[in-house]
Write a protein that holds these residues in place. Structure first.
Motif, PDB file in Angstrom:
ATOM      1  N   TRP A 235       0.827  -1.209   0.000  1.00 40.26           N
ATOM      2  CA  TRP A 235       0.000   0.000   0.000  1.00 40.26           C
ATOM      3  C   TRP A 235       0.858   1.255   0.000  1.00 40.26           C
ATOM      4  N   ILE A 239       0.799   4.148  -2.908  1.00 41.38           N
ATOM      5  CA  ILE A 239       0.442   5.535  -2.584  1.00 41.38           C
ATOM      6  C   ILE A 239       1.636   6.456  -2.843  1.00 41.38           C
ATOM      7  N   SER A 243      -1.016   6.401  -7.000  1.00 42.71           N
ATOM      8  CA  SER A 243      -2.028   5.396  -7.326  1.00 42.71           C
ATOM      9  C   SER A 243      -2.738   5.794  -8.612  1.00 42.71           C
ATOM     10  N   LEU A 294       0.283  11.149   2.620  1.00 38.67           N
ATOM     11  CA  LEU A 294      -1.163  11.368   2.524  1.00 38.67           C
ATOM     12  C   LEU A 294      -1.520  12.821   2.793  1.00 38.67           C
ATOM     13  N   PRO A 298      -0.847  13.581  -1.668  1.00 34.34           N
ATOM     14  CA  PRO A 298      -1.643  12.364  -1.790  1.00 34.34           C
ATOM     15  C   PRO A 298      -1.609  11.752  -3.184  1.00 34.34           C
ATOM     16  N   GLY A 300       1.065  11.194  -4.946  1.00 35.51           N
ATOM     17  CA  GLY A 300       2.274  10.395  -5.117  1.00 35.51           C
ATOM     18  C   GLY A 300       3.334  11.058  -5.969  1.00 35.51           C
TER      19      GLY A 300
ATOM     20  N   ILE B  94      -9.630   7.710   2.031  1.00 34.25           N
ATOM     21  CA  ILE B  94      -8.261   8.109   2.355  1.00 34.25           C
ATOM     22  C   ILE B  94      -8.047   8.024   3.871  1.00 34.25           C
TER      23      ILE B  94
END
Lengths: 314, 289
Positions: A235, A239, A243, A294, A298, A300, B94
């Motif tokens: 994950w 991310i 994504s 994040l 977010p 990436g 998220i």
């Protein structure tokens, strides 16, 4: 001497990164394209790895098999087994909110781990399966480098497959579902159907990753499929890489695997009595890295770039 | 017969733990619309905070409970303000990823601070009461206390939700977010109170689990799946459903040991959850699908 040590470390590093890249591409199909939240990657990974191991190892009284089949048959078995598992999970959850998929998938991963741990007749339980051979074993071609090339070929193959899927009309429907589900349903698309297809395809790719891992590492035990290694790292890779972007998935796999194994080198310098603290410190670092990405970026490193729309000539 | 009664008691104790976790998960889902994956590790951290508190002041094991509840309420609000609030504006999913990462952060912190060995609140064995009028069934005082205190906490949550302005506002937000916001409900205050209650109950669940068994850095994570199963069974977003769900899952998990190996206890919770997702995904008390 020193140089060959570095070379063999690099080969092992890249092979691991390649296996993780396959997993990240599988997850990209589910999460990046379609917005499906699978946190049971470890389960699909384990099913693929064990299937391939059981099919290819020489026969043993300790567990089911092995059947001594060739490498490619083992991989095919891994893909089929994880496809079936994906089909079951997908059929249950395709019609529900993605939170339910998240909960169900983490359950599946736990069930797979419990099963692998407790069903000795099938998997040799906690003792694990050893002696899984690389392809071309006992020939001149048998070397870590050859296996790296094989993994790289699979990464490239999967990359072209998912990239083609992304640009196709089918991939467009997946993105439409992700962005606006009611509108896509109103356009006459079967939401559950497309979700199921993407989920199963992604699961199949994860199973392939599991098979590749088994033949690289040569030994499988339930501990290798804790949610941390199987699921969480993948994950963070997706991310961090971006994504929705397949190149991002591969780049993220290399970068995050670099951070993860780099910190392993650092904590390796600690005295042995701090070993558990060192391991916890690494997880903490990766966790914080995820939160920072994040909050601050977010999308990436390589944000998603949907193909340009081609205006139709009138 | 005595065996079944005995397992029923164990089931109700486990059910109390699961209920404490599931009420929080359900409320957070109702207000913030995401499945909070760090809830299991909230439980773990709460249990360890309690441990530090009682060993620092040399108190008896039940003093861990208030310390864990207060500590986790504060930590939950802190995590929400520092992390979750910043990404709340984007999609709820998220938040799900962030909470999954938070679960691992908390677990590795627990390992760093308290180590990864098993620990207990008190050494030594507690002698159970033998209840001759119930066929010689045994009941540990701790088990009785776990059930009674969780009953009290559930009653407290019930009174809060039905009798106070903020509790009513919370139910309104859970039922219809847009309508609640336009009628001037202070969303940030409600969210904060949700975390206070969710965190405090998770802390209580952790201490119950620690008193019933032992403390370990993955104790909460392994309980997360049954907690989610309980929340889904009761209808996610429905705190009252969580009580029914918690008890059903807890009793079924313990009863299942009559038929299948104890290692597969979590599988029972999972099977009930999957069955529910297929037959009635909205849960017994019609939650948010």
């Amino acid at each position: 001497m020193e140089l060959s040590g570095i070379a063999s470390y690099l080969i092992s590093f890249l092979t691991f990164a390649g296996v993780y890249a396959v997993l990240a591409l599988g997850l990209n199909m589910q999460w990046g394209f379609t917005g499906q939240f699978n946190i049971g990657i470890a389960g699909f990974f384990a099913v693929g790895a064990y299937t391939s191991a059981i099919l290819t190892t020489p026969s043993s009284p300790a567990y089911l098999g092995g059947f001594g089949m060739p490498f490619l048959i083992g991989l095919a078995g891994a893909v089929i087994a994880s496809t079936l598992l994906g089909l079951v999970v997908g059929l249950i959850t395709a019609r529900l909110r993605t939170d339910y998929l998240a909960i169900a998938s983490i359950g599946i991963a736990e069930m797979v781990r419990l099963f692998v741990k407790n069903e000795d007749w099938l998997t040799n339980g906690v003792r694990g399966i050893a002696g899984i051979e690389r392809p071309f074993a006992d020939t001149v071609l048998d070397s870590p480098l050859t296996y790296l090339v094989i993994v790289a070929l699979f990464v490239v193959g999967v990359y072209f497959l998912v990239e083609r899927a992304y640009a196709s009309p089918w991939g467009r429907v997946l993105r439409a579902i992700r962005e606006n589900e009611p509108a896509t349903a109103a356009a006459g698309k079967s939401i559950a159907g497309f979700r199921l297809q993407a989920f199963v395809l992604g699961s199949a790719i994860m199973g392939l990753g599991g098979g590749l891992y088994a033949h690289f590492f040569g030994f499988l035990s339930p501990e290798a499929f804790m949610p941390l290694y199987g699921t969480f790292l993948v994950w963070v890779m997706l991310i961090a890489g971006g994504s929705g972007n397949n190149r991002g998935a591969i780049l993220g796999a290399v970068l995050v695997w670099g951070v993860w194994s780099g910190t392993e080198l650092l904590t390796g310098l600690l005295p042995t009595e701090y070993a558990t603290q060192g391991a916890a410190m690494r997880v903490l670092l990766i966790g914080v890295l995820l939160q920072v990405i994040l909050v601050t970026r977010p999308e990436g490193v390589l944000p998603e770039k949907p193909p340009k729309l081609i205006a139709r000539k009138r | 017969m005595t065996d079944i009664l005995q397992l029923l008691i164990y089931g109700l104790v486990l059910g109390s733990v699961l209920t404490m976790g599931a009420i929080g998960v359900s409320m957070i889902f109702g207000i913030l619309r995401f499945a909070h994956f760090a809830h299991g590790d909230f439980m773990t951290l709460g249990a360890y905070l309690g441990l530090s508190f009682i060993s620092a002041f040399g108190l008896s094991s039940w003093w861990a409970l208030p310390a864990a509840m207060v500590g986790m309420a504060v930590i939950a609000v802190f995590i929400d303000q520092v992390l979750y609030r910043r990404i709340r504006r984007t999609q709820p999913v998220i938040l799900l990823i962030a909470s999954f990462g938070m679960a691992l952060i908390l677990r590795s912190l627990v390992q760093l601070i308290w180590g990864s060995d098993n620990q207990t609140y008190t050494s030594g064995i507690q002698f159970p009461w033998q209840l001759d009028w119930l066929g010689g069934m045994r009941l540990k005082p701790d088990h009785l206390w776990i059930m009674l205190i969780s009953l009290g906490l559930v009653a407290g949550v019930h009174l809060f939700l039905t009798r106070t302005r903020l509790g009513k506002a919370m139910r309104a937000m859970s039922d219809n977010m847009d309508l609640a916001l336009v009628s001037g409900i202070p969303a940030e205050r409600v969210i904060m109170v949700t975390w206070v209650i969710g965190g405090a109950l998770a802390g209580a669940a952790g201490v119950f689990l620690g008193i019933d068994t032992r403390l370990h850095p993955v104790m909460g994570w392994t309980t997360l799946l049954p907690v989610f199963a309980a929340a889904i069974l009761g209808g996610i977003g429905r705190p009252y459903g969580a009580i029914a769900g918690g008890m059903i899952i807890g009793v079924s998990m313990e009863m299942s040991t009559l038929l299948i190996p104890a290692a597969y206890k979590p599988a029972v919770a999972f099977a009930i959850m999957v069955g529910m997702l297929i037959l009635r995904p909205q849960g017994i008390f019609k939650g948010t699908v």
